[in-house]
Design an enzyme around this catalytic site. Structure first.
Site, PDB file in Angstrom:
ATOM      1  N   SER A   1       0.788  -1.235   0.000  1.00 30.12           N
ATOM      2  CA  SER A   1       0.000   0.000   0.000  1.00 30.12           C
ATOM      3  C   SER A   1       0.816   1.280   0.000  1.00 30.12           C
ATOM      4  CB  SER A   1      -0.952   0.003   1.200  1.00 30.12           C
ATOM      5  OG  SER A   1      -2.019  -0.879   0.977  1.00 30.12           O
TER       6      SER A   1
ATOM      7  N   THR B 147      -5.363 -12.133  -2.616  1.00 28.02           N
ATOM      8  CA  THR B 147      -4.600 -13.210  -3.253  1.00 28.02           C
ATOM      9  C   THR B 147      -5.080 -13.542  -4.657  1.00 28.02           C
ATOM     10  OG1 THR B 147      -6.031 -14.920  -2.294  1.00 28.02           O
ATOM     11  CG2 THR B 147      -4.093 -14.260  -1.013  1.00 28.02           C
TER      12      THR B 147
ATOM     13  N   TYR C 202     -10.848   2.595   5.629  1.00 28.58           N
ATOM     14  CA  TYR C 202      -9.763   2.281   4.700  1.00 28.58           C
ATOM     15  C   TYR C 202     -10.220   1.214   3.716  1.00 28.58           C
ATOM     16  CZ  TYR C 202      -4.954   1.319   3.169  1.00 28.58           C
ATOM     17  OH  TYR C 202      -3.807   1.176   2.436  1.00 28.58           O
ATOM     18  N   SER C 203     -10.073   1.507   2.428  1.00 24.64           N
ATOM     19  CA  SER C 203     -10.520   0.580   1.397  1.00 24.64           C
ATOM     20  C   SER C 203      -9.613   0.658   0.187  1.00 24.64           C
ATOM     21  CB  SER C 203     -11.957   0.911   0.981  1.00 24.64           C
ATOM     22  OG  SER C 203     -12.349   0.130  -0.132  1.00 24.64           O
ATOM     23  N   ASN C 204      -9.061  -0.467  -0.201  1.00 25.74           N
ATOM     24  CA  ASN C 204      -8.212  -0.521  -1.392  1.00 25.74           C
ATOM     25  C   ASN C 204      -8.978  -0.145  -2.655  1.00 25.74           C
ATOM     26  OD1 ASN C 204      -5.468  -1.598  -0.542  1.00 25.74           O
ATOM     27  ND2 ASN C 204      -6.814  -3.086   0.430  1.00 25.74           N
TER      28      ASN C 204
ATOM     29  N   GLY D 132       2.873  -0.779   3.997  1.00 30.61           N
ATOM     30  CA  GLY D 132       2.416  -1.620   2.911  1.00 30.61           C
ATOM     31  C   GLY D 132       2.540  -3.080   3.275  1.00 30.61           C
TER      32      GLY D 132
END
Length: 347
Positions: A77, A142, A167-169, A300
């Protein structure tokens, strides 16, 4: 992965170990070196390394075997800081505005399960206040996916509380798509042109779907000991695909916080945490250490690699540490190491 939200208490034993004065017969040892071996014995990492960049020079230390200063590794990240920098540069060029809605750049994409790109701004994506579900909660980080596949997975879930920090990718996957829509080039191409090449980060790259690491590199291990050195970076995309080195990360954060990549106004915007209630700026988050110093950076985590970079607000002091496994088992160790590096030593 989500950043460290609160500074955990540093155990007394760690503080004493990290801050004890060196024997008079030996040269002083940077205190973070004393914490580094604990990343192996208590954190569960096979090997660890750090590189500190200070006004007087750099200092490298490692613990364990199979890791080296020049190694390439996956930065997870930390990619988000690069993506946020590109977006803010585009704002400076008036090619987009942070108040633009997602709908304006990606029409019709963010719809479903109560999610609506017409009411969601780019600022909300940058600060993780959009409410969008994190697609990696379904994939475990994954499964290689295209950006559109990742977004569609997130949109099968209702939003969290929009306007609150979550928090969100998925937010940064969408920002990658916005960069492409605005510029006509991929986020990787723009980051290479705007950041990597100007700063001479010759060991930093966006690998796309390349599963191998550039040489030199060591091995990477999941928390169960499985070798995961070969990995398809499409498991993370714009939210976490970066490959880099300790030297390049120190250089990048020093340049960013030192004002080399953004004008002062936009750098202040990047560090403004009010939208995210003090927890996150835009691709950066603050940690206030026990001595009162606040450091800025990101962490990250991706299969086989955990990395953390922290820097003073002016970028004059930077520390990056890494381990060659997915996570530390003792969460106290990260704040202990940061405090050992950035807080004054006591006699």
């Amino acid at each position: 992965m989500p950043p460290l939200r609160t500074l955990l208490a540093v155990p007394v034993s760690l503080a004493l170990l990290a801050l004890a004065p060196a024997a008079s017969s030996a040269p002083a040892t940077p205190p973070a070196d004393a914490v580094l071996p604990l990343l192996l014995t208590s954190g569960g990492a096979p090997a660890a390394a750090l590189l500190a960049r200070e006004e007087t020079g750099t200092h490298y230390a490692q613990a364990g075997q199979g890791i080296a200063r020049a190694d390439h590794f996956r930065a997870g990240s930390i990619t988000k800081t690069f993506i946020a920098t590109v977006v803010l540069q585009l704002a400076e060029e008036h090619r987009l505005s942070l108040s633009d809605t997602v709908e304006q750049h990606l029409p019709g994409l963010v719809r479903g399960a109560g999610n609506d790109g017409r009411t969601m701004t780019l600022r909300a994506l940058l600060t993780h206040t959009s409410g969008l579900n994190d697609y990696t909660a379904d994939t475990g980080g994954t499964v290689p996916l295209s950006p559109l596949q990742a977004v569609r997975i997130a949109l099968t879930h209702p939003p969290a509380d929009p306007g609150r920090y979550h928090y969100s990718n998925t937010n940064y996957v969408l920002l990658g798509l916005v960069i492409e829509q605005v510029t006509g080039d991929s986020y990787a191409t723009e980051a290479e042109r705007r950041i990597i090449a100007p700063l001479g980060l010759t060991d930093t790259s966006f690998p796309g779907s390349r599963t191998t690491l550039p040489s030199p590199h060591g091995r990477a291990y999941d928390t169960d000991g499985t070798d995961v050195t070969a990995l398809d970076p499409q498991v993370a995309g714009a939210a976490g695909e970066l490959v880099t080195t300790l030297t390049d990360l120190d250089r990048f954060y020093a340049a960013l916080l030192g004002g080399e990549l953004l004008p002062p106004h936009w750098l202040r915007e990047m560090r403004d945490t009010r939208t995210a209630h003090g927890l996150y700026g835009m691709g950066l988050f603050p940690v206030k250490l026990p001595c009162g110093t606040t450091v800025w950076g990101h962490n990250g985590r991706i299969a086989g690699s955990y990395v953390r970079t922290a820097a003073t607000v002016d970028g004059r002091r930077v520390l990056t540490f890494r381990v060659n496994t997915t996570a530390l088992t003792d969460p106290d160790l990260e704040p202990a190491l940061l405090a050992a590096e950035f807080c004054p030593r006591t006699s």
